[in-house]
Design a protein around this motif. Structure first.
Motif, short mmCIF file in Angstrom:
data_model
loop_
_atom_site.label_atom_id
_atom_site.label_comp_id
_atom_site.label_asym_id
_atom_site.label_seq_id
_atom_site.Cartn_x
_atom_site.Cartn_y
_atom_site.Cartn_z
N ALA B 183 0.87 -1.18 0.00
CA ALA B 183 0.00 0.00 0.00
C ALA B 183 0.90 1.23 0.00
N SER B 184 0.44 2.29 -0.68
CA SER B 184 1.30 3.46 -0.81
C SER B 184 1.36 4.24 0.49
N GLY B 185 2.47 4.90 0.71
CA GLY B 185 2.69 5.69 1.92
C GLY B 185 3.94 5.23 2.62
N ASN B 186 4.22 5.85 3.77
CA ASN B 186 5.37 5.43 4.54
C ASN B 186 5.19 3.99 5.01
N GLN B 187 6.24 3.22 4.87
CA GLN B 187 6.14 1.79 5.20
C GLN B 187 6.45 1.56 6.68
N TRP B 188 5.51 2.02 7.51
CA TRP B 188 5.64 1.83 8.95
C TRP B 188 5.57 0.34 9.27
N THR B 189 6.41 -0.14 10.18
CA THR B 189 6.29 -1.53 10.62
C THR B 189 5.47 -1.57 11.90
N THR B 190 6.12 -1.41 13.06
CA THR B 190 5.35 -1.48 14.31
C THR B 190 5.54 -0.24 15.18
N GLY B 191 6.39 0.69 14.71
CA GLY B 191 6.86 1.73 15.64
C GLY B 191 6.26 3.10 15.49
N ALA B 192 5.12 3.25 14.78
CA ALA B 192 4.49 4.58 14.69
C ALA B 192 3.47 4.71 15.81
N VAL B 193 3.95 4.52 17.04
CA VAL B 193 3.07 4.56 18.20
C VAL B 193 3.89 4.99 19.42
N GLY B 194 3.22 5.65 20.34
CA GLY B 194 3.87 6.03 21.59
C GLY B 194 2.80 6.47 22.58
N CYS B 195 3.20 6.55 23.85
CA CYS B 195 2.24 6.94 24.88
C CYS B 195 2.87 7.95 25.83
N PRO B 196 3.04 9.19 25.37
CA PRO B 196 3.53 10.24 26.26
C PRO B 196 2.43 10.72 27.20
N GLU B 197 2.81 11.59 28.11
CA GLU B 197 1.84 12.20 29.03
C GLU B 197 1.54 13.60 28.52
N TRP B 198 0.27 13.87 28.32
CA TRP B 198 -0.15 15.14 27.73
C TRP B 198 -0.83 16.02 28.78
N THR B 199 -0.56 17.32 28.75
CA THR B 199 -1.22 18.25 29.65
C THR B 199 -1.93 19.32 28.83
N GLY B 200 -3.18 19.55 29.18
CA GLY B 200 -3.95 20.58 28.48
C GLY B 200 -5.33 20.70 29.09
N VAL B 201 -6.29 21.08 28.27
CA VAL B 201 -7.68 21.18 28.74
C VAL B 201 -8.54 20.25 27.89
N ARG B 202 -9.67 19.86 28.46
CA ARG B 202 -10.54 18.95 27.70
C ARG B 202 -11.14 19.67 26.50
N LEU B 203 -11.04 19.04 25.36
CA LEU B 203 -11.67 19.58 24.16
C LEU B 203 -13.16 19.80 24.42
N ALA B 204 -13.79 18.86 25.15
CA ALA B 204 -15.24 18.94 25.42
C ALA B 204 -15.58 20.20 26.22
N ASP B 205 -14.70 20.57 27.18
CA ASP B 205 -14.96 21.77 27.99
C ASP B 205 -14.95 23.03 27.12
N VAL B 206 -13.97 23.10 26.22
CA VAL B 206 -13.85 24.28 25.35
C VAL B 206 -15.04 24.34 24.38
N LEU B 207 -15.39 23.20 23.83
CA LEU B 207 -16.53 23.18 22.91
C LEU B 207 -17.83 23.52 23.64
N ALA B 208 -17.96 23.08 24.91
CA ALA B 208 -19.16 23.40 25.68
C ALA B 208 -19.26 24.91 25.89
N GLU B 209 -18.11 25.55 26.17
CA GLU B 209 -18.12 27.00 26.36
C GLU B 209 -18.52 27.72 25.06
N ALA B 210 -18.11 27.15 23.94
CA ALA B 210 -18.47 27.76 22.65
C ALA B 210 -19.95 27.51 22.32
N GLY B 211 -20.55 26.53 22.98
CA GLY B 211 -21.97 26.27 22.75
C GLY B 211 -22.24 25.59 21.42
N VAL B 212 -21.95 24.31 21.36
CA VAL B 212 -22.12 23.56 20.12
C VAL B 212 -23.61 23.45 19.78
#
Lengths: 138, 445
Positions: B183-212
């Protein structure tokens, strides 16, 4: 580009379009796929042998230093200068795909990615080069 | 060659050689040269070089003296290549755009450190990210909302609850290298994955404030990364998720990875982390989220990009574009991260095997390993995740009965009882969603 796979591909198209019957010998058979040689195995890493086999592995033209390591064959120069306007040759060298996928990729690069489309003759030279050296078709 | 084309070519060459003017114009000329005559060669060279110039925002004097294939230093920095020095042991699949994956044994940490986090660039790294300059950065929330928002990073930090979570990011094409036909594209084997720790705000909270609004169907994400062609008008990538996915409490608008500003290669200064979906929905360099009343059709949402056939197809089938549907949840998956493949272990003695397991629909239910090519399986211990969508540590002890070659096969099972296949599942034209079992070699001595 390459005969046997062409027949298999046409059979696949026939199936997809519901055009039956398909020739018996081109009936899809997952066991046949398993019997075909895979990529060169490595005793250090069992995942290696599971990779997409490279039909041209080892017997293709030498890599051209001038053209980013592309196989030194007719079309290499046109291909090199067409492609490196956007991306390096590394992404090309990774591909082993069908002719139809190359045609689709070309269209995608022109229509979606703003690739400069050369004259028809040059396009033909480049696509033939890609389909010859970066093919999944046997 | 026609006179008209000849003129255009010659003008193009002249413009480039003088090092002045908008040489990019030559790229749209209609060269009809044949073979490898000098004029044609120079024209081709100028096409590539003018694109270099466009990316640099300037022409390159003396560019005709550049050896073919050499990328100017300033341009090389734009790809992020210079930052590879900070990465450790990654396998580079491509240098422009920069893409690199991590060997399984370097993913053993519970929290993936920066130096082992894979790199998936669709374009070039924005200059402000290279400069670590977040001044004036604004995030716009607009579209199908009652209160469109313009938020600075300080606004995000002060107006919403800050959340820190370990969450898996995985490229939708991880495992593409194993599909046959390719298949066309980068020939990833098993290593296009990781689990860092992310800090931020919930997307849902921001969208709620915007009033979806009730009319909301899909999100559309935008960033400021630079298109490979250098064209400032072209979107590099703009993907989205169904509004229900965006409103779940897992997704973050993040400004930090592993407690530090998000690195330039990973989306400085803001990015989305929407777990469980292909990594490409987790927009890097995020500056706008537009809520749409239809499925988003931005760059790499359409055609074959991040799409799967609507029905099962035989390997190699040419599926019409109209039958391709957007890929959503990623499948259950696992890795053996210790020991490194090919390691020698003592015959007849217990050896620890360990790794991680994760699933696009939440947590993993069970983990098994086999040392006899899948004939028998033993259950591994599986730790609970620190939070939903973090990968889960698994461990097993295996005893190899006699000297020789063994393979450890690893198989995770999700909460619905769905487990990883021994071979590639569902061939698809672009090679997405391969969750086949990971195997390592062990040599008993």
């Amino acid at each position: 580009m390459r005969g046997i796979a062409k027949i298999a591909l046409l059979a696949g198209l026939g199936l997809a379009a519901g055009l039956m019957p398909v020739l018996a010998q081109s009936r899809p058979d997952p066991m046949r796929m398993s019997a075909m040689p895979g990529a060169a195995p490595s005793p250090d890493d069992p995942m290696q042998a599971l990779r997409t086999p490279d039909p041209g592995e080892g017997d293709g033209p030498a890599a051209s230093e001038e053209f980013g390591g592309l196989p030194d064959a007719p079309g290499a120069e046109d291909t090199y200068y067409q492609c490196v306007a956007c991306h390096s040759t590394e992404i090309i060298k990774q591909q082993r795909i069908t002719d139809a996928r190359w045609d689709d990729l070309w269209q995608w690069m022109v229509e979606e990615q703003g690739m400069y489309e050369p004259d028809a003759e040059t396009k033909q030279v480049i696509l033939t080069y890609l389909k010859t050296h970066f093919s999944s078709e046997l | 060659m026609s006179d008209q084309a000849d003129r255009e070519q010659n003008e193009g060459i002249k413009a480039v050689e003088s090092g002045a003017g908008d040489t990019g114009a030559t790229g749209t000329g209609t060269g009809t040269g044949t073979g490898t005559d000098p004029a044609r060669r120079a024209f081709l060279r100028s096409t590539g070089a003018s694109a270099f110039g466009a990316m640099l925002g300037m022409t390159i004097p003396f560019q005709r003296n550049l050896p073919a294939g050499l990328i100017p230093v300033a341009l090389a920095q734009d790809t992020g290549q210079a930052m590879m020095a900070e990465k450790d042991g990654l396998i580079v699949l491509g240098d422009r755009p920069l893409n690199a994956e991590t060997p399984a044994h370097l993913l053993d940490d519970d929290i993936t450190p920066y130096e082992h986090m894979f790199i998936r660039m669709n374009g070039l790294v924005p200059q402000n990210a290279l400069d670590s300059d977040a001044s004036g950065w604004m995030l716009t929330i607009d579209g199908e909302v009652d209160n469109p928002l313009e938020l600075s990073i300080d606004d995000l930090k002060s107006r919403f609850e800050t959340v820190t979570r370990a969450m898996v990011l995985e490229c939708g094409g991880n495992g593409r290298a194993f599909f046959n036909p390719g298949a066309s594209g980068n020939q990833w084997t098993t290593g296009a994955v990781g689990c860092p720790e992310w800090t931020g705000v919930r997307l849902a909270d921001v969208l709620a404030e915007a009033g979806v609004r009730d009319s909301a169907v899909y999100t559309a994400h935008y960033g400021n990364d630079v298109h490979l062609s250098g064209d400032p008008e072209k979107e590099v990538i703009s993907r989205g998720v169904p509004i229900d996915k965006a409103m779940q409490e897992d997704a973050l608008i993040a400004w930090a990875m592993n407690g530090a500003d998000i690195p330039a290669l990973h989306g400085f200064p803001l990015r989305l982390v929407i777990p469980g979906y292909p990594g490409s929905v987790s927009q890097k360099y995020l500056n706008r989220i537009t809520i749409r009343d239809q499925e988003h059709d931005g760059a790499k949402m359409t055609g074959y990009s991040y799409r799967l056939p609507a029905y099962p197809v035989a390997p190699g089938t040419e599926v019409p574009e109209s039958d391709m549907v957007v890929m959503t949840e990623m499948p259950v998956k696992s890795l053996v991260t210790f020991p490194r493949t090919g390691t020698e272990v003592a015959t007849g003695e217990a050896a620890e095997i360990r790794g991680h397991a994760w699933a696009g629909n939440g947590d993993v239910a069970a983990m098994h390993v086999s040392t006899d090519f899948g004939q028998t399986w033993q259950e591994a211990t599986l730790e609970p995740p620190p939070n939903r969508f973090a990968w889960q540590r698994w461990r097993a002890e295996v005893t190899l009965p006699e000297a020789g070659y063994y393979e450890v096969w690893a198989r995770a099972t999700d909460a619905n009882g769905v487990s990883q296949p021994a071979t590639t599942p569902g061939w698809n034209p672009r090679g997405y969603g391969n969750n086949m079992q990971h195997r390592i070699a062990l040599i008993a001595v």
